[in-house]
Design an enzyme around this catalytic site. Structure first.
Site, PDB file in Angstrom:
ATOM      1  N   GLU A 251       0.889  -1.176   0.000  1.00 14.81           N
ATOM      2  CA  GLU A 251       0.000   0.000   0.000  1.00 14.81           C
ATOM      3  C   GLU A 251       0.916   1.211   0.000  1.00 14.81           C
ATOM      4  O   GLU A 251       1.546   1.503   1.015  1.00 14.81           O
ATOM      5  CB  GLU A 251      -0.867   0.006   1.272  1.00 14.81           C
ATOM      6  CG  GLU A 251      -1.813  -1.169   1.418  1.00 14.81           C
ATOM      7  CD  GLU A 251      -2.990  -1.094   0.481  1.00 14.81           C
ATOM      8  OE1 GLU A 251      -3.168  -0.057  -0.191  1.00 14.81           O
ATOM      9  OE2 GLU A 251      -3.719  -2.086   0.391  1.00 14.81           O
ATOM     10  N   CYS A 285      -2.380   9.148   2.751  1.00 20.65           N
ATOM     11  CA  CYS A 285      -2.154   8.673   1.385  1.00 20.65           C
ATOM     12  C   CYS A 285      -3.304   9.100   0.477  1.00 20.65           C
ATOM     13  O   CYS A 285      -3.099   9.387  -0.690  1.00 20.65           O
ATOM     14  CB  CYS A 285      -1.976   7.168   1.384  1.00 20.65           C
ATOM     15  SG  CYS A 285      -3.301   6.292   2.240  1.00 20.65           S
TER      16      CYS A 285
HETATM   17  P1  NAD Z   1       8.344   4.748   4.652  1.00 18.96           P
HETATM   18  O1  NAD Z   1       8.307   3.987   3.386  1.00 18.96           O
HETATM   19  O2  NAD Z   1       9.526   5.590   4.948  1.00 18.96           O
HETATM   20  O3  NAD Z   1       8.230   3.745   5.908  1.00 18.96           O
HETATM   21  C1  NAD Z   1       7.159   2.852   6.072  1.00 18.96           C
HETATM   22  C2  NAD Z   1       7.579   1.708   6.974  1.00 18.96           C
HETATM   23  O4  NAD Z   1       8.589   0.946   6.308  1.00 18.96           O
HETATM   24  C3  NAD Z   1       8.178   2.122   8.308  1.00 18.96           C
HETATM   25  O5  NAD Z   1       7.738   1.234   9.312  1.00 18.96           O
HETATM   26  C4  NAD Z   1       9.672   1.955   8.069  1.00 18.96           C
HETATM   27  O6  NAD Z   1      10.407   1.714   9.257  1.00 18.96           O
HETATM   28  C5  NAD Z   1       9.695   0.725   7.174  1.00 18.96           C
HETATM   29  N1  NAD Z   1      10.883   0.575   6.334  1.00 18.96           N
HETATM   30  C6  NAD Z   1      11.779   1.522   5.958  1.00 18.96           C
HETATM   31  N2  NAD Z   1      12.725   0.976   5.149  1.00 18.96           N
HETATM   32  C7  NAD Z   1      12.409  -0.344   5.017  1.00 18.96           C
HETATM   33  C8  NAD Z   1      12.978  -1.423   4.280  1.00 18.96           C
HETATM   34  N3  NAD Z   1      14.061  -1.261   3.519  1.00 18.96           N
HETATM   35  N4  NAD Z   1      12.394  -2.633   4.366  1.00 18.96           N
HETATM   36  C9  NAD Z   1      11.274  -2.818   5.110  1.00 18.96           C
HETATM   37  N5  NAD Z   1      10.683  -1.823   5.817  1.00 18.96           N
HETATM   38  C10 NAD Z   1      11.238  -0.604   5.767  1.00 18.96           C
HETATM   39  O7  NAD Z   1       6.977   5.579   4.693  1.00 18.96           O
HETATM   40  P2  NAD Z   1       6.522   6.661   5.756  1.00 18.96           P
HETATM   41  O8  NAD Z   1       7.331   7.905   5.544  1.00 18.96           O
HETATM   42  O9  NAD Z   1       6.490   6.031   7.111  1.00 18.96           O
HETATM   43  O10 NAD Z   1       5.007   6.922   5.315  1.00 18.96           O
HETATM   44  C11 NAD Z   1       4.617   7.861   4.365  1.00 18.96           C
HETATM   45  C12 NAD Z   1       4.273   7.200   3.047  1.00 18.96           C
HETATM   46  O11 NAD Z   1       3.344   6.156   3.255  1.00 18.96           O
HETATM   47  C13 NAD Z   1       3.602   8.154   2.059  1.00 18.96           C
HETATM   48  O12 NAD Z   1       4.148   7.973   0.778  1.00 18.96           O
HETATM   49  C14 NAD Z   1       2.144   7.697   2.057  1.00 18.96           C
HETATM   50  O13 NAD Z   1       1.427   7.988   0.891  1.00 18.96           O
HETATM   51  C15 NAD Z   1       2.295   6.239   2.279  1.00 18.96           C
HETATM   52  N6  NAD Z   1       1.067   5.677   2.825  1.00 18.96           N
HETATM   53  C16 NAD Z   1       0.325   4.864   2.029  1.00 18.96           C
HETATM   54  C17 NAD Z   1      -0.871   4.349   2.500  1.00 18.96           C
HETATM   55  C18 NAD Z   1      -1.713   3.439   1.653  1.00 18.96           C
HETATM   56  O14 NAD Z   1      -2.571   2.783   2.190  1.00 18.96           O
HETATM   57  N7  NAD Z   1      -1.503   3.356   0.369  1.00 18.96           N
HETATM   58  C19 NAD Z   1      -1.316   4.674   3.792  1.00 18.96           C
HETATM   59  C20 NAD Z   1      -0.527   5.518   4.570  1.00 18.96           C
HETATM   60  C21 NAD Z   1       0.665   6.014   4.071  1.00 18.96           C
END
Ligand code: NAD
Length: 481
Positions: A251, A285
């Site tokens: 997502e 998002c």
């Molecule tokens: P992010 O991708 O930086 O982090 C998300 C999660 O992934 C965190 O728990 C982080 O610790 C983990 N993570 C980081 N690197 C990783 C790796 N290499 N392998 C596995 N896990 C890893 O995102 P964010 O800054 O926390 O959130 C914002 C983003 O999330 C925005 O782009 C937003 O649109 C998106 N988002 C999408 C939805 C949806 O349902 N489509 C919902 C909420 C947020």
């Protein structure tokens, strides 16, 4: 039901939850309260050893959990919802503090998250009969995968966590919840509550720094990663899961378009669109991120929108009147400030807000509306994930559809018109996982949501989401040998 007093100092410490035990780690870290920039309490920094223990516990618990009748697993989820509800006030305080959510937003998230547990508990994956005659019966059933992991971002730490936990566990998987390092607190307490309800090993919660996600995506005994976060990280997760052929739901980011037709009642529509574009300071998002308004009503619409957004109060966690809180963390604040700094450089017209002259404590930014910037400007092309949106003019229907679709993102999109037939016709041409007519960001626990294109792979929630936590098994029965 157990009650955790989050104001009791003996209970305001934070632990990993593994096999229903609260465990500590050698190292700890502290996240920051985005409303004040003060450090919050220490939380565990999980290592490979903690991951191995959590996976082993979840793997051991899997066969017995899978073999329980569906209704019994549903009963556990309902009892979990009751136990969470007992702790509502404390959890809400914690969520406000860690996520920078004003009261209404934190309360709204937890209320929806609770209803997510209760509504999901009503769902059931049934066997589907494809053929049944005198000779044979062919059917399809959905069998759980094993150990599942939910990797969660910082913007909706509770709802997005529950949206994975409930479907995973109800369909017979065991589960590890990995919150974001920026907002681990509520999830860890929800893990403690889960430990008082579920059998050991069914639900674990692990906190850590940015090294933890890759430890999980690489682990050979994890069957599925359900990831919510940015598109850039989602691509890394997909690559990492390839080695062990993990099942995957992604997502990811969005850049939702809303198309407003010339026949709407402007004063009514701005009351709905204004809050939807700035909810959680644009850090959702599915917030409206590109607003296309027909040229015939453009000046009137922009003026009315500015008035509505001006009336939305900005304030920190605990402010009962605030609608917008701060940006959630310093990393995101830096990214959004960089976008604000483009305003004078690119000469964008500002209808409201703009670059702040000074800043005090807390990652606050003024809600900002950019008036008709070029289609190829960063504010249109990128997902800002902050309190700033572009409003864009359109005149031709086919052209606005092309502009709305001219992005790698495909999470949500909406069309606003009094002519429902016309609006539906337009909406069906939009490339997105959720399309709305005369609303945006409308969600229900039993309706799947997910993204097209670079906004995701697969869907969460509802029966469709639950199937993502299962392998499909074709079963053949010959009625005589
Ligand atoms: P992010 O991708 O930086 O982090 C998300 C999660 O992934 C965190 O728990 C982080 O610790 C983990 N993570 C980081 N690197 C990783 C790796 N290499 N392998 C596995 N896990 C890893 O995102 P964010 O800054 O926390 O959130 C914002 C983003 O999330 C925005 O782009 C937003 O649109 C998106 N988002 C999408 C939805 C949806 O349902 N489509 C919902 C909420 C947020």
């Amino acid at each position: 039901m157990p009650s955790i007093d989050l104001h009791d100092p003996t209970q305001s410490s934070f632990f990993n939850v593994i096999n229903n035990k609260l465990t500590t780690t050698k190292e700890t870290r502290q996240a920051v309260n985005p409303s004040t920039e003060e450090l919050l309490e220490p939380v565990p920094v999980s290592t490979q050893e903690d991951v191995d223990k959590a996976v082993a516990a979840a793997k051991d618990a899997f066969p017995a959990w899978r073999d329980l009748p569906w209704e019994e697993r549903a009963g556990y989820i309902l009892r979990y919802a009751d136990a969470v509800e007992v702790n509502l006030a404390g959890l809400q305080d914690l969520l406000m503090k860690e996520a920078g959510k004003p009261v209404s937003n934190a309360a709204g998230e937890i209320a929806f998250a609770l209803s997510h547990l209760r509504e999901t508990a009503k769902l059931k994956l049934e066997e589907e009969v494809i053929e049944d005659n005198d000779e044979r019966r062919a059917s399809v059933r959905y069998v759980p995968l094993g150990v599942g992991v939910g990797i969660i971002p910082w913007n909706y730490p509770v709802l997005l966590g529950f949206g994975k936990l409930d479907a995973a566990v109800l369909s017979g998987n065991t589960f590890i919840w990995k919150p974001s390092p920026y907002s681990p607190y509520t999830a860890l307490k929800l893990g403690e509550i889960a430990a008082s309800v579920f059998p050991p090993g069914v639900v674990q919660v692990l906190s850590g720094d940015e090294s933890l996600g890759p430890l999980l995506t690489a682990h050979p005994d994890i069957a599925k990663i359900s990831f919510t976060g940015s598109t850039a990280t989602g691509k890394k997760v997909m690559k990492a899961c390839a080695d062990t052929l993990k099942r995957l739901t992604l997502e990811l980011g969005g850049n939702d378009a809303a198309i407003v037709c010339e026949d709407v009642d402007v004063s009514k529509v701005v009351q709905k669109i204004g809050p939807m574009a700035f909810l959680h300071s644009g850090q959702i998002c599915m917030d409206i991120k590109r607003l296309y308004v027909h040229e015939k009503i453009y000046p009137e619409f922009l003026k009315a929108l500015v008035e509505v957004v001006k009336s939305l109060k900005v304030g920190g966690a605990g402010d009962t009147e605030a609608f917008l809180g701060p940006v959630q963390n310093s990393m995101q604040f830096g990214k959004v400030c960089d976008l604000y700094s483009e305003i004078p450089k690119q000469g964008w017209e500002v209808a409201l807000g703009g670059v702040p002259e000074s800043r005090g404590k807390g990652f606050f930014l003024p809600p900002t509306i950019i008036d008709n910037p070029p289609d190829d400007s960063r504010i249109v092309v990128e997902e800002p994930f902050g309190p700033i949106i572009p409003v864009l003019k359109w005149s031709d229907e086919e052209e606005v559809i092309r502009r709305a679709n001219n992005t790698n993102m495909g999470l949500g999109a909406s069309v606003w018109s009094n002519d429902i037939e016309r609006a539906q016709k337009i909406s069906r041409k939009l490339e997105a996982g959720s399309i709305w007519v005369n609303s945006h960001f409308e969600l229900a626990p039993y309706v799947p949501f997910g993204g097209h294109k670079w906004s995701g792979v697969g869907m969460d929630w509802g029966i469709v989401g639950m199937k993502g936590w299962c392998n499909t098994q074709a079963t053949w029965v010959r009625k005589a040998i």
